[in-house]
Design an enzyme around this catalytic site. Structure first.
Site, PDB file in Angstrom:
ATOM      1  N   LYS A   1       0.833  -1.216   0.000  1.00 48.04           N
ATOM      2  CA  LYS A   1       0.000   0.000   0.000  1.00 48.04           C
ATOM      3  C   LYS A   1       0.860   1.255   0.000  1.00 48.04           C
ATOM      4  O   LYS A   1       0.586   2.227  -0.716  1.00 48.04           O
ATOM      5  CB  LYS A   1      -0.926  -0.023   1.237  1.00 48.04           C
ATOM      6  CG  LYS A   1      -2.055  -1.040   1.106  1.00 48.04           C
ATOM      7  CD  LYS A   1      -2.771  -1.328   2.417  1.00 48.04           C
ATOM      8  CE  LYS A   1      -3.765  -2.472   2.195  1.00 48.04           C
ATOM      9  NZ  LYS A   1      -4.426  -2.955   3.418  1.00 48.04           N
TER      10      LYS A   1
ATOM     11  N   GLN B   1      -4.782  -1.717   9.591  1.00 45.30           N
ATOM     12  CA  GLN B   1      -4.691  -3.044   8.986  1.00 45.30           C
ATOM     13  C   GLN B   1      -5.287  -4.092   9.934  1.00 45.30           C
ATOM     14  O   GLN B   1      -4.949  -4.143  11.111  1.00 45.30           O
ATOM     15  CB  GLN B   1      -3.220  -3.362   8.663  1.00 45.30           C
ATOM     16  CG  GLN B   1      -3.004  -4.655   7.909  1.00 45.30           C
ATOM     17  CD  GLN B   1      -3.549  -4.636   6.483  1.00 45.30           C
ATOM     18  OE1 GLN B   1      -3.645  -3.591   5.851  1.00 45.30           O
ATOM     19  NE2 GLN B   1      -3.931  -5.793   5.990  1.00 45.30           N
TER      20      GLN B   1
ATOM     21  N   ASP C   1     -11.266   2.594   4.080  1.00 45.03           N
ATOM     22  CA  ASP C   1     -11.594   1.169   3.976  1.00 45.03           C
ATOM     23  C   ASP C   1     -13.100   0.962   3.742  1.00 45.03           C
ATOM     24  O   ASP C   1     -13.519  -0.105   3.301  1.00 45.03           O
ATOM     25  CB  ASP C   1     -11.244   0.460   5.287  1.00 45.03           C
ATOM     26  CG  ASP C   1      -9.967  -0.360   5.205  1.00 45.03           C
ATOM     27  OD1 ASP C   1      -9.677  -0.879   4.118  1.00 45.03           O
ATOM     28  OD2 ASP C   1      -9.297  -0.488   6.241  1.00 45.03           O
TER      29      ASP C   1
END
Ligand code: GUN
Length: 290
Positions: A53, A97, A120
């Site tokens: 990422k 995460q 997200d």
């Protein structure tokens, strides 16, 4: 019959190329999009995803920051960290995460992220917006799936979409998005009886379970579009999906490979969401300035 490959890697690369110009334009207006990734602990898969990422951000000119916290960090300390990021105007997107260590409630952490920084798309506000067809952040993997279908000019309306898997990250939001695009949607899961009876009826089949070889050629309707979200290591240590690719590609009309299918699309949609968060922040600032 041999299916056409949906080349997620190439589609994602083209999108990143496109995005560079948009990021540069925004940067010239004095706003460099910023993503902060929070990683807790040393899970090797998570570390590898996070590195990817950060690398993607660099490629398109998005400012990225990694906050790496120890495995033993308390829930309170993590929530305080999120509060600081919520208040930091240079941070447009926040990604924590998952999975998190067991002393930390994932839901509490997701709930703590400002919905307008939730790139997200996991916050209940964004999920609610998606369910009611309002603008918000859409989870990256389902968004990437829709993007692939659009790129391949696949008409979703009226098609029977069968989703195997009901996770909050992929299965449920993918079902909702396909429904928003007017598909007729069936969701299958671990308690579904005679799974193949359903998958064989799918015009669009999305498989997101995490079990190699779950879907064989006999479970696929001839000509179907097969989207394989699985990421598994087989007995030889090779990365494979949930679909038996060799068999399925003899039956399907279009199919995503693993690797090089859904994975790169997920990553690029995170960049898209971060760019959108930054653009929205700029709009709010201009609005506030009159
Ligand atoms: N872990 C596995 N997939 C994801 C994802 O899409 N977002 C976050 N935050 N964690 C993940």
């Amino acid at each position: 019959m041999t299916a056409k490959l949906i080349d997620g890697k190439a589609i994602a690369a083209a999108k990143r190329q496109n995005m560079k110009a948009k990021v540069a334009l925004l940067s010239r207006k004095g706003l460099v999009p910023g993503l902060t990734v929070v990683l807790v602990g040393e899970n090797p898969a998570s570390r590898s995803y996070v590195r990817g990422k950060i690398r993607d951000c660099k490629e398109v000119g998005i400012n990225s920051q990694l906050i790496h916290l120890p495995e033993t960090v308390s829930e309170e300390a993590l929530l305080e960290q999120i509060d600081r990021l919520n208040a930091d105007e240079n941070v447009h997107g926040i990604l924590v995460q998952l999975p998190l260590p067991e002393q930390i409630s994932e839901q509490k952490v997701i709930d703590a992220i400002r919905p307008d920084k939730d790139v997200d798309g996991f916050h209940p506000v964004n999920i609610g917006r998606m369910m009611t067809g309002q603008d918000g952040f859409i989870p990256c993997t389902p968004a990437g799936i829709i993007e692939m279908l659009k790129t391949e000019q696949i008409d979703i309306a009226g098609k029977h979409a069968v989703i195997v898997g009901r996770s909050h990250i992929v299965g449920k939001p993918a079902a909702q998005l396909l429904l928003n695009h007017n598909a007729t949607v069936t969701i299958c899961h671990s308690k579904t009886r005679s799974l193949a009876d359903y998958t064989r009826q799918a015009d669009i089949l999305v498989v997101a379970v995490g079990r190699a070889g779950l879907i064989g050629a006999d479970a696929i309707k001839p000509g179907a579009v097969v989207i394989d979200v699985g990421m598994n290591r087989n007995s030889e240590g090779k990365l494979v999906g949930d679909v038996d690719f060799a068999g399925a590609s003899q039956v399907a009309g279009l199919i995503t490979p693993v690797p090089g299918g859904v994975g790169p699309m997920t990553r690029v949609m995170l960049l898209e969401n971060t760019l959108k968060a930054a653009e929205n922040a700029l709009k709010r600032a201009n609005h506030a300035a009159g």
